[in-house]
Write a protein that holds these residues in place. Structure first.
Motif, short mmCIF file in Angstrom:
data_model
loop_
_atom_site.label_atom_id
_atom_site.label_comp_id
_atom_site.label_asym_id
_atom_site.label_seq_id
_atom_site.Cartn_x
_atom_site.Cartn_y
_atom_site.Cartn_z
N ASN A 76 1.60 -40.76 40.24
CA ASN A 76 1.48 -39.39 40.75
C ASN A 76 2.31 -38.42 39.91
OD1 ASN A 76 0.95 -37.13 42.21
ND2 ASN A 76 1.83 -37.86 44.13
N SER A 78 2.29 -35.27 39.93
CA SER A 78 2.72 -34.03 40.57
C SER A 78 3.85 -34.26 41.57
CB SER A 78 1.54 -33.30 41.21
OG SER A 78 0.79 -34.18 41.98
N THR A 98 3.30 -41.02 47.05
CA THR A 98 3.68 -41.62 45.78
C THR A 98 4.55 -40.65 44.97
OG1 THR A 98 1.60 -42.82 45.81
CG2 THR A 98 2.71 -42.63 43.68
C1 LIG Z 1 1.20 -36.67 44.81
O1 LIG Z 1 2.24 -35.74 45.03
C2 LIG Z 1 1.86 -34.63 45.83
C3 LIG Z 1 3.10 -33.72 45.93
O2 LIG Z 1 3.31 -33.04 44.76
C4 LIG Z 1 1.40 -35.09 47.18
O3 LIG Z 1 0.98 -33.98 47.92
C5 LIG Z 1 0.28 -36.08 47.02
O4 LIG Z 1 -0.08 -36.59 48.28
C6 LIG Z 1 0.70 -37.21 46.14
N1 LIG Z 1 -0.41 -38.11 45.89
C7 LIG Z 1 -0.42 -39.38 46.30
C8 LIG Z 1 -1.61 -40.18 45.94
O5 LIG Z 1 0.52 -39.88 46.92
#
Ligand SMILES: *[C@@H]1O[C@H](CO)[C@@H](O)[C@H](O)[C@H]1NC(C)=O
Ligand SMILES: *[C@@H]1O[C@H](CO)[C@@H](O)[C@H](O)[C@H]1NC(C)=O
Ligand SMILES: *[C@@H]1O[C@H](CO)[C@@H](O)[C@H](O)[C@H]1NC(C)=O
Ligand SMILES: *[C@@H]1O[C@H](CO)[C@@H](O)[C@H](O)[C@H]1NC(C)=O
Ligand SMILES: *[C@@H]1O[C@H](CO)[C@@H](O)[C@H](O)[C@H]1NC(C)=O
Ligand SMILES: *[C@@H]1O[C@H](CO)[C@@H](O)[C@H](O)[C@H]1NC(C)=O
Ligand SMILES: *[C@@H]1O[C@H](CO)[C@@H](O)[C@H](O)[C@H]1NC(C)=O
Ligand SMILES: *[C@@H]1O[C@H](CO)[C@@H](O)[C@H](O)[C@H]1NC(C)=O
Ligand SMILES: *[C@@H]1O[C@H](CO)[C@@H](O)[C@H](O)[C@H]1NC(C)=O
Ligand SMILES: *[C@@H]1O[C@H](CO)[C@@H](O)[C@H](O)[C@H]1NC(C)=O
Ligand SMILES: *[C@@H]1O[C@H](CO)[C@@H](O)[C@H](O)[C@H]1NC(C)=O
Ligand SMILES: *[C@@H]1O[C@H](CO)[C@@H](O)[C@H](O)[C@H]1NC(C)=O
Length: 524
Positions: A76, A78, A98
């Motif tokens: 992840n 982001s 994540t």
């Molecule tokens: C990835 O990180 C973002 C927060 O920036 C979150 O909202 C999202 O659920 C995350 N993705 C996963 C697959 O966990």
């Protein structure tokens, strides 16, 4: 040490480079041209406003062995954060998705929300409401309360209608009577402060060689897919341990890292030790001669934990380091699980459990073990007098006991390890293995020792050990003869053991030492 602001690349590039360097599951090219933006206001978190700005550590290893599938938070892009105090760490590890969390500097587990560091007395004072009776807990009073002779003296004073050591004997007796009940209550306050529970799909990574979790218990309970990398991991000292036997055996809480029913966990490039300096912590001495050992394990795993790789770590100056298998009562939860790869680690001054193993599959590959061995050999010691040199000045807990504990129904595979020893019995090999709970010939522990090509003999102080398999066989004989094991309850065999690709193929023992010295521990 690198400085974030010296670089001019933008945040995104840093993140991509870093994740690639950190051994992310996807090759760098897959990210090319991809733009990931972090929208304003997306991070509505109380303290966690530090989205990672890079650059991070250049970590070259990739997951392998039993935790080879673990991706941690690397998928992840982001959710990449940097934390530098206890409050930020607590908030970050709880994020229910994540994520990658970089640790910047030393985080103190006892750091209170207002920034001050809690003392043991603070945990007592913070327990319950103001004026609560539990504030009458005192560790020394607690120890006295367990002493029947002492308590009888107080009761005698009550019978004699006199004071005891200047105190009202009746009131003091009541206070003593409450100590044992208060102890777990105040202990819960410390636990809540120093325990940090990880959640699924997390990477916790030190930003550089200064990154440390000091006095922190990372608690991995029923979690899956975790990376813990490039961190100094110093366990909390238990303020309120319970004595087992006078003077030096204690039941203390708080591992540096504790896994309970956890899976797919990779711990790499970490340094696990008693304190930041790396020195052994001497026990506290409390009248009339208690040696208070405030430590539990460094990396303890239990209750059906599975698929763990513990690699390229330094384990130093601790006495009960890696307990893999919490106890015989956990057999039902552990059997068929508990797969561990222990590779490329440097155990230095670790007095026991390097690791101790129950009910699982344990691959002990290419580790270096350094220890001061002052204890007389258990066997094959005809040529040496049973001296106990220098023991007097060494705390009992620091005295080397053994490296590999082959316990109940473990399946242990051993190859390409090297041993370095100094002290009174520098070349003794009789404490490489220890055997316990070996009473079931119908369900034996199995040990596979590979020391012929493509593997090679283990070395002791650089000289080849003629046969580590023979050392194991002698260890079995020793324990059978001394009543510690039943004939046939430990079997030396490689039948049914398998392998997998490792990060490095070694030419010989010198190669292993060189590799471990250069690859184990934090990356600066
Ligand atoms: C990835 O990180 C973002 C927060 O920036 C979150 O909202 C999202 O659920 C995350 N993705 C996963 C697959 O966990
Ligand atoms: C963890 O990742 C797995 C696989 O990507 C996903 O199925 C699961 O929902 C994630 N769990 C959490 C708590 O994010
Ligand atoms: C880490 O902490 C140092 C000292 O507080 C600070 O100068 C630096 O910017 C921090 N690094 C990151 C990536 O936050
Ligand atoms: C911080 O909090 C603790 C406990 O809540 C308190 O005892 C201490 O006085 C506080 N310190 C400061 C500097 O406010
Ligand atoms: C128990 O108390 C008696 C009487 O005070 C003392 O002599 C003895 O050393 C104590 N023993 C322990 C283990 O504390
Ligand atoms: C116990 O001692 C106190 C004062 O020391 C005295 O007042 C009291 O009468 C005594 N009680 C008994 C039962 O002797
Ligand atoms: C000791 O304390 C008990 C209970 O508080 C009280 O009843 C008693 O009078 C006290 N004894 C003395 C000698 O003060
Ligand atoms: C975390 O993962 C484990 C194993 O996959 C799963 O049992 C558990 O429910 C997950 N926890 C959360 C909060 O999603
Ligand atoms: C451990 O890995 C094996 C092989 O990939 C897999 O079959 C097993 O389900 C994993 N165990 C857990 C608890 O995830
Ligand atoms: C192992 O520990 C000893 C004692 O603290 C130290 O002298 C030695 O340098 C350490 N070895 C390595 C390779 O760091
Ligand atoms: C240990 O063995 C080496 C050779 O491998 C030898 O030089 C050394 O003297 C031995 N040390 C002791 C204490 O026996
Ligand atoms: C070993 O584990 C088995 C459960 O599989 C248990 O019945 C037995 O008591 C254990 N042996 C010892 C010595 O603890």
């Amino acid at each position: 040490m690198r400085h974030a602001l010296e670089d001019t690349l933008d945040t995104m590039k840093y993140t991509l480079l870093l994740l690639a360097a950190a051994g992310n599951a996807l090759p760098l090219t897959e990210y090319t041209g991809m733009f990931v933006s972090i929208p304003e206001g997306a991070l509505h978190l109380k303290t966690l406003h530090h989205v990672f700005q890079g650059p991070g550590p250049k970590l070259s290893h990739k997951p392998f062995g039993f935790a080879g599938q673990a991706t941690g938070g690397s998928t992840n892009l982001s959710a990449v954060y940097v934390v530098s105090n206890a409050a930020e760490l607590r908030e970050a590890v709880a994020l229910p998705y994540t994520k990658t969390i970089y640790v910047n500097g030393t985080i103190q587990g006892n750091q209170l929300p207002n920034g001050t560091l809690a003392t043991c007395q603070d945990y007592i004072d913070k327990t319950g409401s103001p004026g609560s009776a539990v504030h009458g807990f005192n560790f020394e009073t607690y120890l006295l309360s367990l002493n029947a002779t002492y308590v009888a003296l107080v009761e005698q004073a009550i019978a004699d209608n006199t004071t005891f050591e200047g105190r009202n004997a009746t009131e003091y007796r009541a206070l003593l009577g409450h100590q044992n009940g208060y102890r777990p209550v105040v202990a819960a306050t410390q636990k809540a402060q120093v325990g940090f529970k990880l959640t699924n799909n997390t990477s916790l990574i030190g930003l550089n060689g200064n990154a440390a979790l000091n006095g922190i218990n990372l608690y991995l309970s029923s979690v899956d897919n975790i990376w813990i990398r490039n961190l100094k991991l110093v366990p909390p000292q238990d303020c309120f341990p319970a004595p087992e036997t006078f003077p030096s055996s204690w039941n203390a809480l708080y591992d540096a890292v504790g896994l309970v029913t956890a899976s797919n966990v990779w711990v790499d490039n970490c340094e696990l030790q008693d304190q930041l300096s790396g020195e052994y912590v001497e026990p506290d001495i409390i009248e009339p001669g208690w040696q208070v050992d405030r430590f539990d394990g460094l990396f303890d795993c239990e209750d059906g934990t599975d698929n763990v790789t513990f690699s390229h770590n330094i384990v130093r100056n601790h006495h009960k380091s890696l307990l893999l298998g919490g106890g015989t009562k956990e057999a039902d939860r552990d059997l068929g699980k508990m797969h561990f790869t222990i590779f490329g680690n440097y155990f230095n001054g670790s007095a026991s459990r390097n690791p101790t193993m129950r009910f699982g599959s344990f691959d002990i590959f290419s580790n270096i073990y350094e220890a001061r061995n002052d204890k007389p050999p258990r066997f094959n010691d005809a040529g040496q007098a049973h001296r106990r040199e220098a023991l007097d000045s060494t705390p009992l807990d620091a005295v080397f006991q053994y490296h590999l504990g082959v316990y109940n129904q473990s399946r242990v595979q051993v190859q390409d390890n090297g041993f370095l020893q100094y002290g009174a019995f520098a070349n003794d090999t009789s404490r490489i293995f220890t055997i316990s709970e070996a009473i079931l010939p119908n369900r034996p522990a199995k040990v596979c020792i590979r020391e012929t090509a493509p593997h090679f003999p283990s070395t002791m102080n650089g000289a080849a050990i003629a046969s580590l398999g023979q050392v194991m066989a002698d260890t079995v004989d020793f324990f059978v003869e001394s009543g510690g094991a039943v004939e046939g309850a430990v079997v030396l065999t490689c039948d049914g053991f398998g392998g997998y690709e490792l990060p490095k193929v070694f030419e010989g023992p010198g190669d292993v030492l060189e590799y471990v010295l250069s690859e184990a521990g934090q990356v600066r």
